[in-house]
Design a protein around this motif. Structure first.
Motif, mmCIF file in Angstrom:
data_model
loop_
_atom_site.group_PDB
_atom_site.id
_atom_site.type_symbol
_atom_site.label_atom_id
_atom_site.label_comp_id
_atom_site.label_asym_id
_atom_site.label_seq_id
_atom_site.Cartn_x
_atom_site.Cartn_y
_atom_site.Cartn_z
ATOM 1 N N CYS A 336 0.849 -1.200 0.000
ATOM 2 C CA CYS A 336 0.000 0.000 0.000
ATOM 3 C C CYS A 336 0.876 1.239 0.000
ATOM 4 O O CYS A 336 1.831 1.333 0.793
ATOM 5 C CB CYS A 336 -0.907 -0.017 1.233
ATOM 6 S SG CYS A 336 -1.969 1.447 1.363
ATOM 7 N N GLU A 337 0.572 2.174 -0.890
ATOM 8 C CA GLU A 337 1.298 3.433 -0.903
ATOM 9 C C GLU A 337 1.038 4.197 0.398
ATOM 10 O O GLU A 337 -0.054 4.130 0.965
ATOM 11 C CB GLU A 337 0.852 4.299 -2.095
ATOM 12 C CG GLU A 337 1.180 3.687 -3.442
ATOM 13 C CD GLU A 337 0.715 4.573 -4.600
ATOM 14 O OE1 GLU A 337 0.312 5.725 -4.329
ATOM 15 O OE2 GLU A 337 0.751 4.102 -5.747
ATOM 16 N N GLU A 338 2.055 4.900 0.839
ATOM 17 C CA GLU A 338 1.937 5.630 2.104
ATOM 18 C C GLU A 338 0.991 6.823 1.962
ATOM 19 O O GLU A 338 0.923 7.462 0.916
ATOM 20 C CB GLU A 338 3.318 6.125 2.559
ATOM 21 C CG GLU A 338 4.255 5.000 2.972
ATOM 22 C CD GLU A 338 5.553 5.559 3.530
ATOM 23 O OE1 GLU A 338 5.667 6.800 3.656
ATOM 24 O OE2 GLU A 338 6.462 4.755 3.824
ATOM 25 N N GLY A 339 0.281 7.092 3.061
ATOM 26 C CA GLY A 339 -0.553 8.292 3.122
ATOM 27 C C GLY A 339 -1.884 8.200 2.423
ATOM 28 O O GLY A 339 -2.603 9.200 2.329
ATOM 29 N N LEU A 340 -2.251 7.010 1.925
ATOM 30 C CA LEU A 340 -3.536 6.880 1.234
ATOM 31 C C LEU A 340 -4.678 6.804 2.246
ATOM 32 O O LEU A 340 -4.614 6.074 3.237
ATOM 33 C CB LEU A 340 -3.559 5.631 0.360
ATOM 34 C CG LEU A 340 -2.654 5.630 -0.868
ATOM 35 C CD1 LEU A 340 -2.847 4.352 -1.660
ATOM 36 C CD2 LEU A 340 -2.940 6.835 -1.737
ATOM 37 N N THR A 341 -5.710 7.590 1.983
ATOM 38 C CA THR A 341 -6.908 7.571 2.825
ATOM 39 C C THR A 341 -8.131 7.345 1.940
ATOM 40 O O THR A 341 -8.102 7.625 0.740
ATOM 41 C CB THR A 341 -7.081 8.890 3.606
ATOM 42 O OG1 THR A 341 -7.183 9.972 2.672
ATOM 43 C CG2 THR A 341 -5.914 9.114 4.552
ATOM 44 N N LEU A 342 -9.199 6.870 2.578
ATOM 45 C CA LEU A 342 -10.435 6.605 1.838
ATOM 46 C C LEU A 342 -11.622 6.840 2.761
ATOM 47 O O LEU A 342 -11.618 6.419 3.920
ATOM 48 C CB LEU A 342 -10.456 5.156 1.332
ATOM 49 C CG LEU A 342 -11.715 4.705 0.575
ATOM 50 C CD1 LEU A 342 -11.876 5.496 -0.712
ATOM 51 C CD2 LEU A 342 -11.668 3.207 0.299
ATOM 52 N N MET A 343 -12.633 7.528 2.247
ATOM 53 C CA MET A 343 -13.878 7.713 2.977
ATOM 54 C C MET A 343 -14.745 6.478 2.742
ATOM 55 O O MET A 343 -15.295 6.287 1.666
ATOM 56 C CB MET A 343 -14.607 8.965 2.487
ATOM 57 C CG MET A 343 -15.952 9.206 3.164
ATOM 58 S SD MET A 343 -15.842 9.600 4.905
ATOM 59 C CE MET A 343 -15.315 11.311 4.836
ATOM 60 N N ALA A 344 -14.828 5.596 3.764
ATOM 61 C CA ALA A 344 -15.556 4.343 3.613
ATOM 62 C C ALA A 344 -15.976 3.819 4.972
ATOM 63 O O ALA A 344 -15.522 4.293 6.015
ATOM 64 C CB ALA A 344 -14.686 3.317 2.879
ATOM 65 N N ASP A 345 -16.862 2.829 4.925
ATOM 66 C CA ASP A 345 -17.279 2.119 6.136
ATOM 67 C C ASP A 345 -16.233 1.042 6.408
ATOM 68 O O ASP A 345 -16.093 0.085 5.638
ATOM 69 C CB ASP A 345 -18.660 1.508 5.916
ATOM 70 C CG ASP A 345 -19.234 0.881 7.174
ATOM 71 O OD1 ASP A 345 -18.480 0.233 7.908
ATOM 72 O OD2 ASP A 345 -20.443 1.042 7.415
ATOM 73 N N SER A 346 -15.501 1.174 7.493
ATOM 74 C CA SER A 346 -14.368 0.271 7.754
ATOM 75 C C SER A 346 -14.827 -1.179 7.891
ATOM 76 O O SER A 346 -14.184 -2.108 7.367
ATOM 77 C CB SER A 346 -13.623 0.709 9.017
ATOM 78 O OG SER A 346 -14.493 0.701 10.145
ATOM 79 N N ALA A 347 -15.942 -1.408 8.591
ATOM 80 C CA ALA A 347 -16.419 -2.777 8.790
ATOM 81 C C ALA A 347 -16.819 -3.411 7.464
ATOM 82 O O ALA A 347 -16.506 -4.578 7.189
ATOM 83 C CB ALA A 347 -17.590 -2.781 9.767
ATOM 84 N N ARG A 348 -17.516 -2.633 6.633
ATOM 85 C CA ARG A 348 -17.976 -3.175 5.345
ATOM 86 C C ARG A 348 -16.820 -3.356 4.374
ATOM 87 O O ARG A 348 -16.789 -4.316 3.608
ATOM 88 C CB ARG A 348 -19.046 -2.260 4.742
ATOM 89 C CG ARG A 348 -20.281 -2.098 5.616
ATOM 90 C CD ARG A 348 -20.853 -3.438 6.009
ATOM 91 N NE ARG A 348 -21.981 -3.302 6.921
ATOM 92 C CZ ARG A 348 -22.557 -4.325 7.534
ATOM 93 N NH1 ARG A 348 -22.096 -5.568 7.343
ATOM 94 N NH2 ARG A 348 -23.580 -4.137 8.351
ATOM 95 N N LEU A 349 -15.855 -2.423 4.380
ATOM 96 C CA LEU A 349 -14.690 -2.578 3.515
ATOM 97 C C LEU A 349 -13.875 -3.801 3.929
ATOM 98 O O LEU A 349 -13.380 -4.551 3.075
ATOM 99 C CB LEU A 349 -13.829 -1.313 3.567
ATOM 100 C CG LEU A 349 -12.625 -1.287 2.637
ATOM 101 C CD1 LEU A 349 -13.061 -1.411 1.176
ATOM 102 C CD2 LEU A 349 -11.808 -0.004 2.823
ATOM 103 N N GLU A 350 -13.765 -4.021 5.244
ATOM 104 C CA GLU A 350 -13.070 -5.217 5.722
ATOM 105 C C GLU A 350 -13.808 -6.475 5.298
ATOM 106 O O GLU A 350 -13.187 -7.464 4.882
ATOM 107 C CB GLU A 350 -12.952 -5.163 7.253
ATOM 108 C CG GLU A 350 -12.233 -6.373 7.837
ATOM 109 C CD GLU A 350 -12.076 -6.263 9.341
ATOM 110 O OE1 GLU A 350 -11.815 -7.303 9.972
ATOM 111 O OE2 GLU A 350 -12.214 -5.147 9.892
#
Length: 454
Positions: A336-350
């Motif tokens: 994973c590239e450093e510093g990447l962020t994402l607006m998402a539901d952590s439980a659902r993405l997992e």
């Protein structure tokens, strides 16, 4: 069909009848006026021709010569002096006196028409002045019987009547063919929709052509195909649910009866109880998946988005699954590239990523590899989950996200799963504004790509 084709036929016939009637009347009037005008011009030209001869020799011999020439034609000539005295005539014309009385001094040298009412009068007439040294010395009156014009008009009317009848018959024939041709596909569509309303989606419509009717036919055919596909999906869905529920319930019931009716050793009791627990858990997961899909269908599925630091997020996933991959001797790494962020539901993405990685774990063998790569792609964030396992047959790729669809047609439970995992993955990705695509080749591996807006 008869009602529709009849309505179309009446509309077409009325429209074409009005157009053709107007055109025929206009053409008839134009031809009639043109023909009468030609006759008048010809008559005026003859009068002017006689006038030219008389201007050269205005004597009895010339008058007699002019009268003689007209006696052999279907026109008549009357010659008078300036005072209105008749000098010569090929035929007597009593109406000449009325014309002379109304005569004006300023008759144009090129002559003029005295009578053009061929429909009511017996003759049409023109006048040409005879001049010497620019002084009028007499007049040449020309008469033509209108019987010839009436005979011409009768022939013309007869021809127009014949043409009108023929064109009317041709128009009716063309309208019948066109109205039926237009009505037939509409009637086909009506019958098709009636069949569809009764639950019969096996309709076949002609989809050739590029007009609006063809577009409508294509739309109805597409709707029929989609409804047929949905019906088959529903049957498959219900069959799959019945199968998936029956299997664990059969195991649970069977081993519960054994535990209830038999005296078993503690080791056997523990063995059967573990099977019952395993099947109960399987049943619980299946019901949970069904509830999740039902919520997604009703748009009542809650997505709680937050900013995720993906490098930390993926470290936790790697920690959870690394032991399982190591046990099967499958290489597993996360990049994973450093510093990447994402607006998402952590439980659902997992849930999405774990589901895809569990598939990779199931279909990979010892010595294969599985990777998770996260990187930027333009203004998108791309999560790539790639393995070198069994792969998916090309014919199955379009359907793997459908509910209860399995590549294993025998419904074997060797690999576990209910066929709902990828359907849930697709719904969860879409719920978070992303897209999922899959690329696979048998015996070479499978790649899932998740695209999200940053």
């Amino acid at each position: 069909m008869k009602k529709l084709s009849l309505k179309l036929g009446i509309i077409f016939f009325s429209t074409l009848f009005c157009i053709e009637t107007f055109m025929m009347l206009f053409l008839h009037a134009s031809l009639t006026n043109s023909r009468v005008e030609e006759e008048l011009k010809s008559l005026q030209a003859r009068g002017n021709s006689h006038r030219t001869i008389l201007e050269q020799n205005f004597d009895k011999e010339t008058l007699a010569h002019v009268v003689l020439m007209e006696s052999k034609e279907n026109t008549d000539v009357v010659i008078s002096d300036k005072a209105g005295k008749l000098l010569a005539a090929s035929q007597p014309h009593p109406e000449i006196r009325a014309y002379i009385k109304k005569l004006e001094d300023n008759v144009p040298y090129n002559g003029k028409v005295l009578q053009d009412n061929w429909q009511e009068e017996k003759y049409i007439a023109t006048i040409s002045p005879i001049q010497k040294q620019q002084t009028t010395i007499g007049y040449v009156f020309m008469f033509q019987n209108t019987d010839s014009i009436h005979a011409l008009m009768e022939r013309l009317n007869k021809h127009f009547l014949i043409v009108g009848i023929i064109s009317g018959l041709v128009t009716i024939a063309v309208i019948i063919v066109l109205s039926r041709k237009l009505a037939y596909p509409l009637v086909q569509m009506k019958e098709a929709t009636l069949k569809m309303s009764k639950g019969d989606f096996t309709v076949a419509l002609s989809t050739n052509g590029k007009d609006e009717l063809s577009d409508l036919s294509n739309a109805i055919q597409l709707l029929s195909d989609d409804l047929q596909h949905l019906r088959e999906e529903r049957k498959e869905f219900l069959s799959s649910i019945a199968h998936e529920l029956r299997t664990p319930l059969t195991f649970i019931k069977g081993y519960t009866d054994i535990l209830y009716k038999r005296d078993l050793t503690e080791q056997d009791r523990q063995k059967y109880l573990s099977i019952i627990i395993e099947e109960t858990n399987r049943l619980s997961r299946l019901i949970k998946d069904l509830f999740d899909l039902a919520k997604m269908d009703e748009n009542s599925f809650v997505i709680d988005k937050e900013y995720l630091h993906l490098d930390e997020f993926l470290v936790n996933i790697e920690a959870k699954l690394s032991p399982a991959f190591q046990e099967k001797q499958i290489d597993f790494f996360v990049q994973c590239e450093e510093g990447l962020t994402l607006m998402a539901d952590s439980a659902r993405l997992e849930q999405i990523i774990l589901n895809l990685l569990n598939n990779a774990l199931t279909y990979c063998s010892s010595g294969d590899s599985t990777s998770v790569i996260v990187k930027r792609h333009s203004n998108l964030l791309k999560i790539i989950i790639k393995d070198t396992g069994k792969g998916i047959p090309k014919k199955d790729l379009p359907y793997i996200f459908e509910r209860f669809y399995r590549v294993e047609k025998s419904r074997t439970r060797a690999h576990g799963g209910s066929g709902l995992g990828l359907a849930i993955v697709k719904e969860l990705v879409h719920a978070q504004g992303g897209e999922v695509t899959v690329f696979s080749e048998e015996n070479k591996g499978t790649t899932f790509e998740l695209l999200f807006k940053e």
